[in-house]
Write a protein that holds these residues in place. Structure first.
Motif, PDB file in Angstrom:
ATOM      1  N   ALA A 134       0.832  -1.196   0.000  1.00  0.00           N
ATOM      2  CA  ALA A 134       0.000   0.000   0.000  1.00  0.00           C
ATOM      3  C   ALA A 134       0.871   1.253   0.000  1.00  0.00           C
ATOM      4  CB  ALA A 134      -0.919   0.002   1.213  1.00  0.00           C
TER       5      ALA A 134
ATOM      6  N   GLY B 173      -2.687   4.986   1.584  1.00  0.00           N
ATOM      7  CA  GLY B 173      -3.125   3.705   2.127  1.00  0.00           C
ATOM      8  C   GLY B 173      -3.748   2.797   1.079  1.00  0.00           C
ATOM      9  N   LYS B 174      -3.775   3.265  -0.172  1.00  0.00           N
ATOM     10  CA  LYS B 174      -4.336   2.448  -1.248  1.00  0.00           C
ATOM     11  C   LYS B 174      -3.245   1.562  -1.843  1.00  0.00           C
ATOM     12  CE  LYS B 174      -7.971   5.665  -2.666  1.00  0.00           C
ATOM     13  NZ  LYS B 174      -8.535   6.453  -3.805  1.00  0.00           N
TER      14      LYS B 174
ATOM     15  N   HIS C 226      -3.946   3.247  -5.782  1.00  0.00           N
ATOM     16  CA  HIS C 226      -3.312   4.550  -5.552  1.00  0.00           C
ATOM     17  C   HIS C 226      -3.053   5.266  -6.867  1.00  0.00           C
ATOM     18  CE1 HIS C 226      -0.519   7.644  -4.240  1.00  0.00           C
ATOM     19  NE2 HIS C 226       0.349   7.200  -5.133  1.00  0.00           N
TER      20      HIS C 226
END
Length: 356
Positions: free
Chosen positions: A195, A200-201, A345
């Motif tokens: 991630a 946090g993606k 992300h």
């Protein structure tokens, strides 16, 4: 007269119902120069933000059409010393009257030589193209609806480019291409998804090639052959450019086909279909593409395939996806759409919204 006016209005404005995605730039793979041409900068500082809010449903329905024409104004024209006529921002669109518009006429010698992928000159004896429809094995319909025919020539649906003729493109009107976007999740040594520390993606990766012509990184892709299905083009171009299938033995090709069948036969989604803002576009010839995402969720399929650059590719590798990528034409935009679809992300800063 009323009927004719109605037809012309319909032809001048791309169909909103047929486009499955937003506007793009380039994909196709004919010959380009060994260097990249000088490009005109984006027409507005807000254009990047506007592109980010375009949804993959309609091409001309968000922000302003003037943002869609940037790389098609590249000068000098790729592979030549030909300078386009300068187009003021407010006169790109055909709806703006410009009586003094005097574009340069140019078609590359390689196109005039008459290769099998190119049309004859528009006035050549025996050449009667059926624009806006299927013409034998050649698809002359646009993914964005009807386009105007003016003085026997098709007219670029987005606007003026400062150059008439075909440049490096083979077909009068739309030149169709296909882009396979092959992705997987970035994983650590234990196989866990990685991630991004800020968003946090999970980080998505895609297979990128470095184009031989101008050294830019891009999605593997190429032209749709006459009579060829898009699905076949997507798979063929990926094999040729990312796996160097043209140099493989029959046995090696068979093994590649077997391994790729799983990936290309699984569920996938169309990232974009429509006009491409390509530096090779002219007033009479332009690129259109269909970009499709094939995602290897577990990574098992692509892990077993050795990447090897071939055909028009100088290098090939897995690339981490983020807004920092600088890719050929509008390929960064295609990649952004994929991250949105996969929930991956893209940017640490979402940026301001674009409002119509």
């Amino acid at each position: 007269m009323l009927l004719l006016a109605g037809v012309l209005r319909a032809a001048a404005v791309p169909s909103f119902s047929r486009a499955v995605a937003v506007f793009s730039f380039t994909v196709a793979l004919s010959t380009l120069p060994a260097r990249c041409a000088r490009r005109r900068p984006p027409l507005s500082n807000s254009s990047a933000n506007c592109w980010s809010c375009l949804h993959s449903v309609n091409m001309f329905n968000s922000c302003n059409v003037k943002f869609y024409h940037s790389k098609a104004l590249t000068s000098p024209y790729p592979g030549s010393h030909v300078e386009r006529s300068q187009i003021p921002e407010d006169k790109v669109g055909w709806l703006t009257e410009w009586k003094d518009y005097n574009p340069v006429e140019y078609t590359a010698v390689s196109v005039l030589a008459g290769p099998n992928w190119a049309d004859p000159q528009i006035n050549d004896k025996g050449f009667s193209p059926k624009f806006n429809e299927r013409d034998g094995e050649v698809e002359r319909k646009s993914l964005n609806g009807l386009y105007v025919i003016e003085n026997g020539r098709p007219r670029n649906p987005v606007g003026r480019t400062g150059l008439t003729g075909r440049g490096l493109l083979g077909r009068w009107g739309p030149n169709h291409a296909a882009d396979p976007v092959v992705t997987r999740w970035k994983r650590d040594e234990r196989g866990n998804k990685i991630a991004h520390p800020v968003t946090g993606k999970n980080i998505l990766q895609f297979i990128a090639i470095k184009r031989r012509d101008c050294g830019e990184w891009a999605i593997p892709g190429g032209m749709v052959d006459p009579g060829e299905k898009i699905s076949a083009t997507l798979k063929r171009e990926f094999e040729e450019e990312a796996l160097n299938s043209l140099q493989k033995s029959p046995e090696e090709k068979a093994e590649l086909e077997k391994q790729l069948h799983k990936l290309f036969s699984q569920e996938h989604f169309v990232v974009y279909r429509g006009y491409v803002d390509d530096p090779r576009n002219t007033d009479n010839a332009w690129m259109e593409t269909e970009a499709v995402n094939y995602h290897d969720e577990t990574g098992e399929t692509m892990d077993n395939l050795p990447l090897e650059a071939g055909d028009d590719a100088g290098m090939v590798k897995w690339v981490d996806i983020s807004e920092k990528l600088e890719l050929y034409a509008s390929h960064s935009y295609f990649i952004k759409l994929v991250t949105e679809k996969r929930g991956a992300h893209w940017s640490e800063d979402p940026g301001p919204e674009c409002r119509e």
